[in-house]
Design an enzyme around this catalytic site. Structure first.
Site, PDB file in Angstrom:
ATOM      1  N   LYS A  97       0.877  -1.169   0.000  1.00 40.71           N
ATOM      2  CA  LYS A  97       0.000   0.000   0.000  1.00 40.71           C
ATOM      3  C   LYS A  97       0.914   1.218   0.000  1.00 40.71           C
ATOM      4  CE  LYS A  97      -3.415   2.713   2.361  1.00 40.71           C
ATOM      5  NZ  LYS A  97      -3.810   3.241   3.679  1.00 40.71           N
ATOM      6  N   GLY A 158      -8.085   9.525   9.636  1.00 44.49           N
ATOM      7  CA  GLY A 158      -8.422   9.634  11.043  1.00 44.49           C
ATOM      8  C   GLY A 158      -9.472  10.660  11.401  1.00 44.49           C
ATOM      9  N   ALA A 184      -9.579   6.011   4.074  1.00 39.97           N
ATOM     10  CA  ALA A 184      -9.359   7.161   4.961  1.00 39.97           C
ATOM     11  C   ALA A 184     -10.629   7.970   5.196  1.00 39.97           C
ATOM     12  CB  ALA A 184      -8.259   8.074   4.438  1.00 39.97           C
ATOM     13  N   GLY A 185     -10.810   8.335   6.458  1.00 39.96           N
ATOM     14  CA  GLY A 185     -11.911   9.200   6.839  1.00 39.96           C
ATOM     15  C   GLY A 185     -13.236   8.511   7.073  1.00 39.96           C
ATOM     16  N   ASN A 206      -9.505   1.887   9.594  1.00 40.35           N
ATOM     17  CA  ASN A 206      -8.608   1.627  10.713  1.00 40.35           C
ATOM     18  C   ASN A 206      -9.065   2.367  11.969  1.00 40.35           C
ATOM     19  OD1 ASN A 206      -4.951   1.721  11.152  1.00 40.35           O
ATOM     20  ND2 ASN A 206      -6.544   1.203  12.562  1.00 40.35           N
ATOM     21  N   THR A 207      -8.952   3.695  11.960  1.00 36.71           N
ATOM     22  CA  THR A 207      -9.201   4.486  13.165  1.00 36.71           C
ATOM     23  C   THR A 207     -10.554   4.198  13.798  1.00 36.71           C
ATOM     24  OG1 THR A 207      -7.776   6.267  12.349  1.00 36.71           O
ATOM     25  CG2 THR A 207      -9.348   6.834  14.085  1.00 36.71           C
TER      26      THR A 207
END
Length: 258
Positions: A97, A158, A184-185, A206-207
């Site tokens: 990645k 995040g 992301a986000g 993830n976050t």
């Protein structure tokens, strides 16, 4: 549900999961299991070679998950390429990645350095999954360079703001010749459902999983969101319209229409 195919390899799950920010490796492992994911990203700089028993990789079943090293922390193409080579030398599959984020505050990807690194890594035989701004022109250049996917951001890493780049992602999906992974986000199951309803091939989270009090429970919720969004896309969502339209006829029951 239909399978996701990347570089000729098939996956039954369309949810990719990152391994950062979890309070413990055991919580991370529980979240991975609950997510149903088959592709797991890990930053090479988080791997503790000197203490393998405590290392992150000891909690990831390599027979169950494709380990996707990322170049998190790279500020330019040279650093990203170096990290990818280190991952391969450490025994990882040649999948990467690609992340090039020179600005530590917003972590927005550098388009020029990302394209430069992608061209080098593709020539070296890597399967490259690049993290990018939702830029349709850059996405086309990366596909022409031979990347296996494009990974446009929904919002900065995040932030949990959801698909703020919806219009541009829609263009990328329309023009794509490789899988589009929204990355992301994405902070709620409804966010991943939205991305999948648009026609994205997969999402990476993830976050939102790592910071919740119940990572496994949230991972399961995201799994269901991805599945619901994909099934809705395949079934065909109804077109939006301005005027109301009754689902049942209003005439011939209470009154006769003249």
């Amino acid at each position: 549900m239909d399978e996701l195919v990347i570089a000729g390899r098939s996956f039954s799950s369309r949810l990719m999961v990152g391994t950062g920010k979890f309070a413990s490796n055991s919580l991370m492992a529980d979240a991975l299991a609950a997510s149903g994911s088959q592709i797991v990203t890990v930053a090479l700089r988080r791997v503790d070679i000197d203490r393998p028993e405590d290392d992150l990789l000891a909690h990831i079943d390599r027979d169950k998950y494709l380990l996707l090293p990322n170049t998190s922390g790279a500020r330019d193409a040279d650093e990203a390429v170096r990290l990818a080579r280190l991952a391969r030398a450490a025994g990882c599959e040649p999948w990467v990645k690609l992340e090039v984020t020179p600005d530590p505050y917003y972590l927005l990807p550098d388009p020029i350095e990302t394209l430069k690194a992608a061209e080098i890594l593709v020539k070296e035989g890597f399967v490259v999954l690049p993290y990018i701004n939702a830029d349709p022109v850059l996405a086309k250049h990366l596909q022409e360079a031979g990347t296996a996917t494009v990974m446009p951001l929904g919002a900065p890493i995040g932030t949990n703001k959801g698909v703020r780049t919806r219009d541009n992602i829609a263009i990328i999906i329309e023009q794509a010749i490789v899988p589009v992974v929204v990355d992301a986000g994405l902070g709620a199951p409804s966010h991943v459902a939205e991305a999948m309803e648009m026609g994205a091939d997969a999402v990476l989270v993830n976050t939102a999983l790592a910071v919740t009090p119940d990572p496994a429970g949230m991972a399961n919720a995201f799994r269901l969101g991805v599945e619901a969004g994909r099934r809705a896309f395949l079934a065909g969502l109804p077109a939006q319209q301005q005027k109301a339209e009754a689902s049942s006829p209003l005439t011939g029951f209470l009154r006769d229409e003249q």
